[in-house]
Scaffold this active site. Structure first.
Site, PDB file in Angstrom:
ATOM      1  N   ARG A   1       1.040  -1.239   0.679  1.00 48.48           N
ATOM      2  CA  ARG A   1      -0.063  -0.077   0.001  1.00 48.48           C
ATOM      3  C   ARG A   1       0.929   1.362  -0.248  1.00 48.48           C
ATOM      4  NH1 ARG A   1      -5.332  -0.529   0.958  1.00 48.48           N
ATOM      5  NH2 ARG A   1      -5.751  -2.759   1.854  1.00 48.48           N
TER       6      ARG A   1
ATOM      7  N   ARG B   1      -9.888   2.022  -2.394  1.00 46.31           N
ATOM      8  CA  ARG B   1      -8.587   1.611  -1.807  1.00 46.31           C
ATOM      9  C   ARG B   1      -8.608   2.251   0.183  1.00 46.31           C
ATOM     10  NH1 ARG B   1      -7.285  -3.111  -3.196  1.00 46.31           N
ATOM     11  NH2 ARG B   1      -4.997  -1.964  -2.765  1.00 46.31           N
TER      12      ARG B   1
ATOM     13  N   LEU C   1      -6.332   4.419   2.177  1.00 47.95           N
ATOM     14  CA  LEU C   1      -4.782   5.160   2.203  1.00 47.95           C
ATOM     15  C   LEU C   1      -4.302   4.640   3.728  1.00 47.95           C
ATOM     16  CD1 LEU C   1      -6.544   8.023   1.068  1.00 47.95           C
ATOM     17  CD2 LEU C   1      -5.599   6.933  -0.501  1.00 47.95           C
TER      18      LEU C   1
ATOM     19  N   HIS D   1     -19.355   9.836   1.793  1.00 50.08           N
ATOM     20  CA  HIS D   1     -19.730   8.335   1.864  1.00 50.08           C
ATOM     21  C   HIS D   1     -21.199   9.003   2.300  1.00 50.08           C
ATOM     22  CE1 HIS D   1     -19.152   5.096   3.733  1.00 50.08           C
ATOM     23  NE2 HIS D   1     -20.224   5.663   5.137  1.00 50.08           N
TER      24      HIS D   1
ATOM     25  N   ASP E   1     -13.619   7.227   6.987  1.00 45.84           N
ATOM     26  CA  ASP E   1     -14.402   7.435   7.054  1.00 45.84           C
ATOM     27  C   ASP E   1     -14.335   8.746   7.851  1.00 45.84           C
ATOM     28  OD1 ASP E   1     -15.508   6.341   4.799  1.00 45.84           O
ATOM     29  OD2 ASP E   1     -16.091   4.316   5.185  1.00 45.84           O
TER      30      ASP E   1
HETATM   31  C1  GAR Z   1     -20.297   7.001  -3.235  1.00 47.01           C
HETATM   32  O1  GAR Z   1     -22.261   6.511  -3.292  1.00 47.01           O
HETATM   33  C2  GAR Z   1     -20.054   7.252  -2.495  1.00 47.01           C
HETATM   34  O2  GAR Z   1     -20.427   7.728  -1.630  1.00 47.01           O
HETATM   35  C3  GAR Z   1     -19.451   5.833  -2.076  1.00 47.01           C
HETATM   36  O3  GAR Z   1     -19.261   5.313  -3.210  1.00 47.01           O
HETATM   37  C4  GAR Z   1     -19.870   5.261  -4.512  1.00 47.01           C
HETATM   38  C5  GAR Z   1     -19.471   6.326  -5.421  1.00 47.01           C
HETATM   39  O4  GAR Z   1     -19.951   6.203  -6.734  1.00 47.01           O
HETATM   40  N1  GAR Z   1     -17.740   6.227  -1.163  1.00 47.01           N
HETATM   41  C6  GAR Z   1     -18.126   5.650  -0.311  1.00 47.01           C
HETATM   42  O5  GAR Z   1     -18.782   4.380  -0.025  1.00 47.01           O
HETATM   43  C7  GAR Z   1     -16.520   5.346   0.823  1.00 47.01           C
HETATM   44  N2  GAR Z   1     -16.546   5.215   1.675  1.00 47.01           N
HETATM   45  P1  GAR Z   1     -19.484   7.376  -7.905  1.00 47.01           P
HETATM   46  O6  GAR Z   1     -18.218   6.506  -8.537  1.00 47.01           O
HETATM   47  O7  GAR Z   1     -21.250   7.441  -8.601  1.00 47.01           O
HETATM   48  O8  GAR Z   1     -19.275   8.642  -7.347  1.00 47.01           O
END
Ligand code: GAR
Length: 220
Positions: free
Chosen positions: A67, A93, A95, A111, A147
């Site tokens: 990583r 991923r 970090l 999130h 998060d």
């Molecule tokens: C979104 O819902 C974002 O909030 C989530 O992934 C999705 C990506 O959608 N992120 C997480 O879960 C981060 N922990 P997108 O590629 O259409 O923006």
């Protein structure tokens, strides 16, 4: 004031990325999208970014032994492009602490839950399973713990009794697309900063923006 140079990190379809690109198309927006970087060559968002005329790059995490090496390669690329702010937009991923520290207060994430509830994956399934009547989404400064970090904006979204993770995710995504560009504008303009691990807002936000940032209107 010069527009801040933003890199968006994605792993998938990039709908939040698209919302940021669309907002930044306005010359008055305080940030420009200088780079979209994906850890996956097959991320759908790369095509959408290229179509919008944004520079794209792929750094495949599988090509690195650790990583730390993967993060170092990303860091080098971001610095070579003179990036000011990093936006995580569905970047799946974990970090390393070193990378996160190197971008402290200059890296934000979206999130799909009302953090600190439901960090991690399957947020909508877990919110429904818990019997929640409200969920939402959060934009926050990134800290080493997944998060977590000072919250910039949140939107609350009702959960219908017959919602499935799929129907709920669509409703939450609409709210995500509203609050992420607003939150980035606040950070890029220097209005939103962090003190004692809490959000501090410099100056008065117009009331419509302030209310959008905590409860935007949304629809199906
Ligand atoms: C979104 O819902 C974002 O909030 C989530 O992934 C999705 C990506 O959608 N992120 C997480 O879960 C981060 N922990 P997108 O590629 O259409 O923006």
């Amino acid at each position: 004031m010069a527009r801040k140079r933003v890199a968006i990190l994605i792993s998938g379809r990039g709908s939040n990325m698209t919302a940021l690109i669309e907002a930044a198309a306005d010359p008055d927006y305080p940030a420009e999208i200088a780079l979209v970087l994906s850890n996956r060559a097959d991320a759908g968002g790369l095509v959408r970014a290229a179509e919008a005329g944004i520079a794209t790059a792929v750094i495949d995490h599988k090509a690195f032994a650790s990583r730390a090496e993967f993060d170092a390669a990303m860091d080098a690329r971001l610095r070579a492009e003179n990036i000011d702010i990093v936006c995580l937009a569905g970047f799946m991923r974990l970090l390393t602490d070193g990378f996160v520290e190197g971008w402290r207060d200059r890296m934000i994430n979206i999130h799909p839950s009302l953090l600190p509830l439901f960090p991690g994956l399957d947020t909508h399934e877990r919110a429904i399973e818990a019997g929640m009547r409200l969920t939402g989404c959060t934009v926050h400064f990134v800290r080493a713990k997944m998060d977590s970090g000072p919250i910039i904006g949140q939107a609350a979204v009702p959960i219908a009794l017959d919602d499935t993770p799929d129907t709920l995710s669509k409703r939450v995504l609409t709210a995500e697309h509203q609050i992420y560009p607003l939150a980035l504008a606040l950070v890029a303009s220097g209005l939103a900063t962090v003190e004692n691990e809490r959000l501090v807002m410099r100056g008065d936000l117009p009331a419509d923006i302030a209310s959008m940032l905590v409860s935007p209107s949304f629809g199906d």
